[in-house]
Scaffold this motif. Structure first.
Motif, PDB file in Angstrom:
ATOM      1  N   UNK A  59       1.084  -1.429   0.128  1.00  0.00           N
ATOM      2  CA  UNK A  59      -0.213   0.097  -0.080  1.00  0.00           C
ATOM      3  C   UNK A  59       0.735   1.413  -0.258  1.00  0.00           C
ATOM      4  N   UNK A  60       0.072   2.170  -0.417  1.00  0.00           N
ATOM      5  CA  UNK A  60       1.125   3.512  -1.199  1.00  0.00           C
ATOM      6  C   UNK A  60       2.474   3.197  -1.797  1.00  0.00           C
ATOM      7  N   UNK A  61       2.398   2.399  -2.458  1.00  0.00           N
ATOM      8  CA  UNK A  61       3.547   2.237  -3.425  1.00  0.00           C
ATOM      9  C   UNK A  61       3.264   2.990  -4.734  1.00  0.00           C
ATOM     10  N   UNK A  62       3.943   3.449  -5.919  1.00  0.00           N
ATOM     11  CA  UNK A  62       3.961   3.502  -7.034  1.00  0.00           C
ATOM     12  C   UNK A  62       4.356   2.195  -8.193  1.00  0.00           C
ATOM     13  N   UNK A  63       2.736   1.932  -8.399  1.00  0.00           N
ATOM     14  CA  UNK A  63       3.370   0.803  -9.711  1.00  0.00           C
ATOM     15  C   UNK A  63       3.198   1.428 -11.078  1.00  0.00           C
ATOM     16  N   UNK A  64       4.489   1.512 -12.374  1.00  0.00           N
ATOM     17  CA  UNK A  64       3.920   2.000 -13.479  1.00  0.00           C
ATOM     18  C   UNK A  64       4.090   0.638 -14.414  1.00  0.00           C
ATOM     19  N   UNK A  65       3.012   0.515 -15.321  1.00  0.00           N
ATOM     20  CA  UNK A  65       2.342  -0.141 -16.757  1.00  0.00           C
ATOM     21  C   UNK A  65       2.773   0.243 -17.787  1.00  0.00           C
ATOM     22  N   UNK A  66       3.483  -0.701 -18.594  1.00  0.00           N
ATOM     23  CA  UNK A  66       3.885   0.090 -20.042  1.00  0.00           C
ATOM     24  C   UNK A  66       2.917  -0.982 -20.503  1.00  0.00           C
ATOM     25  N   UNK A  67       2.499  -0.773 -22.081  1.00  0.00           N
ATOM     26  CA  UNK A  67       1.430  -1.632 -23.101  1.00  0.00           C
ATOM     27  C   UNK A  67       0.177  -1.327 -21.941  1.00  0.00           C
ATOM     28  N   UNK A  68       0.128  -0.018 -20.661  1.00  0.00           N
ATOM     29  CA  UNK A  68      -1.054  -0.621 -19.907  1.00  0.00           C
ATOM     30  C   UNK A  68      -3.182  -0.902 -20.711  1.00  0.00           C
ATOM     31  N   UNK A  69      -3.043   0.178 -22.123  1.00  0.00           N
ATOM     32  CA  UNK A  69      -4.520  -0.383 -22.149  1.00  0.00           C
ATOM     33  C   UNK A  69      -4.337  -1.401 -23.179  1.00  0.00           C
TER      34      UNK A  69
END
Length: 332
Positions: free
Chosen positions: A144-154
């Motif tokens: 909880x509270x962390x930053x998650x980045x996702x590529x190809x997100x759509x």
């Protein structure tokens, strides 16, 4: 009975093209004891199939020239001489791209559409959902509270990863290729922020702006320059999940890339690749959790459905041109 099969005619040089696929007609024999007759209903097309069209060594056997291509499908039992299956049962499994086919019933599972549409078994309750859930939880271990980045997100996996990240209390930032996709990430899939890589000159700066506290988890579906830019923004003890590399699947020479080692060493960071088969023993548990998210309306999904058996190759090629939002499926 006549049936039609899609075979691999030639190994692609770069992006797959129509001439790499062939359509073959053959005749099915009568059913023997223990066999069932199946008729395709839905076919999944996925980026990883591009790797199987090459003959390079990989984690799965390559497709053979002039032999059927295959993927996860939903099929209907139209005739049965197998006590485990009856006429009109719906099943899913890894099967050839063959309109009608005979099976001995092994490695396929019965499904129903009482709670979700049948096509969901190729997406959010199939390999797509399992890949998103198990990749994120087993390697990313979100807090909880962390930053998650996702590529190809759509895409199918990316849109599911972002939602699971939100359920687990993360700030979620998605990277996609159009403004429309970025808007949908935020309006439909609950992403906090979105970045259009096609209109961004400095990806590193864009990530820094949207992730002011740095990147704790990166779910990588694309590889290439986008993923290089993430490295400049990772936090100490960050986790990078290498799920796919669609940006380089069609390269004909070895791509140049930033060396990851200094970033990983400096930040005591983890980077791990995986294939979904690594976690086969957890499929039941994961599918149960995903179904619960769906039931509680915490998880939604989107499909791009192309109609027609003859359009399976073009739907597959469309993956590499960003023509899908969510799971790309062909309805037969």
């Amino acid at each position: 009975m006549k049936t039609q099969t899609i075979v691999l005619k030639s190994r692609p040089d770069g992006k797959p093209k129509e001439s790499d696929f062939g359509f073959v007609e053959d005749t099915l024999k009568a059913l023997s004891s223990g066999e069932i007759l199946l008729k395709l209903q839905y076919v999944s097309v996925d980026p990883y199939l591009r790797g199987r069209m090459s003959d390079a060594k990989s984690y799965v056997e390559p497709f053979e020239i002039d032999k059927p291509m295959s993927s996860l499908v939903v099929a209907k039992v139209t005739d049965s001489k197998n006590d485990k299956f009856k006429k009109d049962d719906m099943v899913t499994g890894m099967l050839p791209w063959k309109k009608e086919q005979i099976s001995n019933g092994e490695n396929i599972q019965k499904i129903d559409d009482k709670d979700v549409p049948l096509s969901a078994y190729l997406g959010v309750l199939g390999m797509t959902g399992l890949t998103a859930y198990l990749g994120l939880t087993e390697i990313g271990k979100p807090k909880k509270g962390e930053t998650l980045v996702v590529s190809g997100a759509a895409g199918a996996v990316g849109s599911t990863v972002g939602q699971i990240g939100k359920i687990m209390g993360c700030k979620v930032v998605g990277i996609a290729g159009t403004d429309e996709k970025v808007d949908k990430l935020k309006s439909k899939f609950g992403y906090n922020e979105g970045i259009n890589y096609n209109t961004t000159d400095d990806m590193g700066a864009a990530i820094k702006k949207n992730c002011p506290d740095g990147v704790d988890i990166y779910f990588d579906n694309v590889g290439g320059e986008i993923s290089d830019a993430i490295l400049f923004n990772i936090n100490k003890f960050s986790r990078t999940i290498n799920c796919g590399a669609i940006a380089v699947y069609n390269e004909t020479s070895t791509p140049k890339s930033v060396s990851v080692r200094p970033f990983l060493i400096k930040n005591s960071a983890l980077m791990q690749g995986f294939i979904i088969g690594n976690y086969a023993d957890k499929f039941g548990e994961a599918r149960k959790q995903l179904a619960q998210y769906l039931k509680e309306d915490q998880l939604t999904y989107e499909e791009t459905i192309v109609e027609g058996f003859e359009n399976i190759p073009s739907a597959f090629m469309g993956l590499f041109e960003g023509k899908n939002t969510g799971k790309m499926i062909v309805k037969i």
